[in-house]
Design a protein around this motif. Structure first.
Motif, short mmCIF file in Angstrom:
data_model
loop_
_atom_site.label_atom_id
_atom_site.label_comp_id
_atom_site.label_asym_id
_atom_site.label_seq_id
_atom_site.Cartn_x
_atom_site.Cartn_y
_atom_site.Cartn_z
N UNK A 1 0.86 -1.18 0.01
CA UNK A 1 -0.06 -0.08 -0.07
C UNK A 1 1.01 1.14 0.11
N UNK A 2 0.65 2.03 -1.19
CA UNK A 2 1.42 3.45 -1.26
C UNK A 2 0.86 4.71 -0.72
N UNK A 3 -0.77 4.42 -0.73
CA UNK A 3 -1.46 5.86 -0.55
C UNK A 3 -2.94 5.33 -0.21
N UNK A 4 -3.25 6.04 0.77
CA UNK A 4 -4.90 6.06 1.14
C UNK A 4 -5.31 7.43 1.13
N UNK A 5 -6.66 7.30 0.24
CA UNK A 5 -7.29 8.42 0.07
C UNK A 5 -8.83 8.51 0.70
N UNK A 6 -9.03 9.43 1.45
CA UNK A 6 -10.35 9.69 2.22
C UNK A 6 -11.14 10.88 1.46
N UNK A 7 -12.44 10.92 1.03
CA UNK A 7 -13.16 11.96 0.28
C UNK A 7 -14.19 12.30 1.37
N UNK A 8 -14.19 13.56 1.83
CA UNK A 8 -15.31 13.94 2.48
C UNK A 8 -15.98 15.17 1.77
#
Length: 94
Positions: free
Chosen positions: A55-62
């Protein structure tokens, strides 16, 4: 995704959407390697970017009233500008 260098253009990445009924998934072949972007939840508010099994990135959308806001956590050894460009492309696709 491409980058211009004066009069010549080079391709940085090819992004392909994988067909999934309830789960969004994209594969990326790039000059930085092969990546997978996969939705963590069914509403596609959170994504994980992997390179191989790592895993190289985690993205969360608000969602806010005026605009969407993203939180992006990228590992130190990845090209952060490239990963952010992937996030922008995926946002436009979805």
């Amino acid at each position: 995704m491409s980058a211009g260098d004066g009069n010549s253009e080079c391709s940085l990445a090819h992004i392909k959407k994988k067909f999934r009924v309830f789960h969004k998934k994209f594969t990326i072949d790039s000059i930085y390697g092969q990546y997978t972007i996969e939705a963590v939840d069914i509403l596609a508010h959170s994504f994980r970017i992997t390179k191989g099994e790592r895993s190289v990135a985690n993205i969360s959308k608000k969602y806010l009233k005026a605009a969407d806001t993203y939180t992006v956590a990228i590992t130190d050894d990845e090209n952060q500008a490239f990963i952010l460009a992937l996030v922008i492309v995926i946002n436009q696709v979805l």
